[in-house]
Write an enzyme that holds these catalytic residues in place. Structure first.
Site, mmCIF file in Angstrom:
data_model
loop_
_atom_site.group_PDB
_atom_site.id
_atom_site.type_symbol
_atom_site.label_atom_id
_atom_site.label_comp_id
_atom_site.label_asym_id
_atom_site.label_seq_id
_atom_site.Cartn_x
_atom_site.Cartn_y
_atom_site.Cartn_z
ATOM 1 N N ASN A 35 -13.110 -27.609 -29.280
ATOM 2 C CA ASN A 35 -11.707 -27.261 -29.071
ATOM 3 C C ASN A 35 -10.925 -27.620 -30.346
ATOM 4 O O ASN A 35 -10.902 -28.779 -30.761
ATOM 5 C CB ASN A 35 -11.198 -28.047 -27.852
ATOM 6 N N HIS A 55 -6.106 -29.346 -31.919
ATOM 7 C CA HIS A 55 -5.375 -30.383 -32.654
ATOM 8 C C HIS A 55 -5.438 -30.224 -34.167
ATOM 9 O O HIS A 55 -4.720 -30.919 -34.887
ATOM 10 C CB HIS A 55 -5.784 -31.767 -32.151
ATOM 11 N N HIS A 108 -6.579 -23.553 -26.652
ATOM 12 C CA HIS A 108 -5.645 -23.513 -25.515
ATOM 13 C C HIS A 108 -4.296 -22.991 -26.009
ATOM 14 O O HIS A 108 -3.625 -23.658 -26.800
ATOM 15 C CB HIS A 108 -5.516 -24.940 -24.958
ATOM 16 N N ARG A 131 -0.881 -22.762 -25.142
ATOM 17 C CA ARG A 131 0.046 -23.316 -24.154
ATOM 18 C C ARG A 131 1.340 -22.511 -24.123
ATOM 19 O O ARG A 131 1.720 -21.895 -25.126
ATOM 20 C CB ARG A 131 0.358 -24.783 -24.482
ATOM 21 N N ARG A 168 2.739 -25.428 -28.512
ATOM 22 C CA ARG A 168 2.854 -26.657 -29.293
ATOM 23 C C ARG A 168 1.737 -26.798 -30.334
ATOM 24 O O ARG A 168 1.890 -27.516 -31.306
ATOM 25 C CB ARG A 168 2.900 -27.884 -28.386
ATOM 26 N N GLU A 222 -8.328 -20.851 -23.395
ATOM 27 C CA GLU A 222 -7.790 -21.664 -22.287
ATOM 28 C C GLU A 222 -6.335 -21.306 -22.084
ATOM 29 O O GLU A 222 -5.574 -21.220 -23.054
ATOM 30 C CB GLU A 222 -7.849 -23.143 -22.653
ATOM 31 N N THR A 235 -3.742 -31.637 -20.534
ATOM 32 C CA THR A 235 -3.993 -31.131 -19.182
ATOM 33 C C THR A 235 -4.385 -32.306 -18.289
ATOM 34 O O THR A 235 -5.463 -32.874 -18.433
ATOM 35 C CB THR A 235 -5.103 -30.065 -19.214
ATOM 36 N N GLU A 276 -15.235 -25.373 -14.823
ATOM 37 C CA GLU A 276 -15.310 -26.470 -15.791
ATOM 38 C C GLU A 276 -14.811 -27.711 -15.065
ATOM 39 O O GLU A 276 -13.684 -27.722 -14.537
ATOM 40 C CB GLU A 276 -14.464 -26.174 -17.039
ATOM 41 N N HIS A 299 -13.001 -32.826 -21.242
ATOM 42 C CA HIS A 299 -11.757 -33.590 -21.316
ATOM 43 C C HIS A 299 -12.061 -35.072 -21.547
ATOM 44 O O HIS A 299 -12.674 -35.716 -20.711
ATOM 45 C CB HIS A 299 -10.867 -33.451 -20.081
HETATM 46 N N1 PXP Z 1 -11.508 -28.445 -21.467
HETATM 47 C C1 PXP Z 1 -10.259 -28.136 -21.032
HETATM 48 C C2 PXP Z 1 -10.136 -27.147 -19.914
HETATM 49 C C3 PXP Z 1 -9.116 -28.705 -21.625
HETATM 50 O O1 PXP Z 1 -7.893 -28.383 -21.171
HETATM 51 C C4 PXP Z 1 -9.295 -29.583 -22.710
HETATM 52 C C5 PXP Z 1 -8.098 -30.151 -23.391
HETATM 53 O O2 PXP Z 1 -7.352 -29.139 -23.958
HETATM 54 C C6 PXP Z 1 -10.606 -29.859 -23.153
HETATM 55 C C7 PXP Z 1 -11.694 -29.295 -22.484
HETATM 56 C C8 PXP Z 1 -10.885 -30.743 -24.312
HETATM 57 O O3 PXP Z 1 -10.425 -32.036 -24.062
HETATM 58 P P1 PXP Z 1 -10.384 -33.098 -25.227
HETATM 59 O O4 PXP Z 1 -9.453 -32.558 -26.266
HETATM 60 O O5 PXP Z 1 -9.884 -34.323 -24.567
HETATM 61 O O6 PXP Z 1 -11.788 -33.233 -25.761
#
Ligand code: PXP
Length: 252
Positions: free
Chosen positions: A11, A14, A47, A49, A53, A74, A105, A155, A198
């Site tokens: 992901n 960030h 993601h 959003r 952001r 996402e 999330t 998921e 997550h």
């Molecule tokens: N899976 C989903 C559905 C999420 O919403 C997120 C966070 O955006 C992640 C995985 C990844 O989580 P993390 O950034 O904490 O590794």
């Protein structure tokens, strides 16, 4: 049971968070996606959003056009996102709940409580050729509702497990891990493909990676942060090594 391979979806949200802090184009999330692709990631997750952001609409378009890996989009189940998904046509789409004021999330989607709304949404995107996954807490009623809604994939939200690991309380950690295991077993039994994610880190990933029904982990925040110290590509390689070792029974 033959061991199913375990994929890592990285992901990259960030990377965009850091970019947006200054308003210019650097660091570019698409460049980060290409880098982690070379490092062995199996997919890219982003993601979009509602408040934009981090990831923006054009990042999604560029990711689809410029990366060779499957793109997992996402998003919340809104009309605006539906329109964008049908324009970008990612490989997969993970539907998450969204609350404007949350930092990330915070919980899974209440599929059981919103079946009348989620099921048609899943059907419409499935009909145009997008593979839908529903991000749910490890609760049997949500997993059964995901199946009833017609999603081929769930998921499992591992946030409560992450919080438990942060307390270092072995009983709490075991309880949360057992919930994930039971959820994965149930989902697999009723024919759902199982992903999880997550709050996964080098320290807590292996017990989750060892669950044989889980075939994909989506990991972002930790990898981007750790990338500052060891390089993003090296962090992805190390995460994959830990996942593969756990999967082959070599828990470290
Ligand atoms: N899976 C989903 C559905 C999420 O919403 C997120 C966070 O955006 C992640 C995985 C990844 O989580 P993390 O950034 O904490 O590794």
């Amino acid at each position: 049971m033959t061991k199913k391979p375990l994929r890592l979806g990285v992901n990259i949200d960030h990377v965009a968070t850091v970019r947006n802090a200054r308003g210019g184009p650097h660091p570019d999330p698409v460049r980060a996606a290409l880098l982690v692709s070379d490092a062995g990631a199996d997919g890219i997750t982003a993601h979009l959003r509602e408040d934009r952001r981090h990831i923006r609409d054009d990042d999604m378009r560029r990711l689809k056009a410029e990366i060779g890996l499957p793109l997992n989009f996402e998003m919340a189940a809104t009309a605006e996102m539906h329109k964008l998904v049908t324009e970008v046509m990612p490989h997969a789409c993970c539907i998450v709940p969204e609350n404007r004021n949350e930092r990330t999330t915070e919980g899974g989607l209440d599929v059981a409580g919103q079946q009348n709304f989620i099921a048609p949404f899943v059907r419409e995107l499935t009909d145009v050729g997008v593979r839908i996954s529903l991000f749910v807490d490890p609760e049997p009623r949500q997993i059964e509702a995901a199946k009833a809604a017609g999603a081929p994939v769930i998921e499992i939200h591992t946030g409560a497990y992450y919080e438990a690991c942060a307390t270092s309380d072995p009983t709490l950690i075991k309880t949360e891990l057992e919930k994930i295991k039971s959820a994965a077993t149930l989902a697999d039994k009723i024919g759902l493909e199982v992903h999880a994610g997550h709050g996964l880190t080098f320290q807590n990933v292996q017990p989750v990676a060892a669950i044989p029904e889980i075939v994909e982990l989506n990991i972002g925040h930790f990898l981007v942060g750790e990338g500052l110290f060891m390089g993003f590509g090296e962090a992805v390689k190390e995460m994959k090594r830990l996942m593969n070792d756990a999967r082959s029974g070599m828990l470290v």
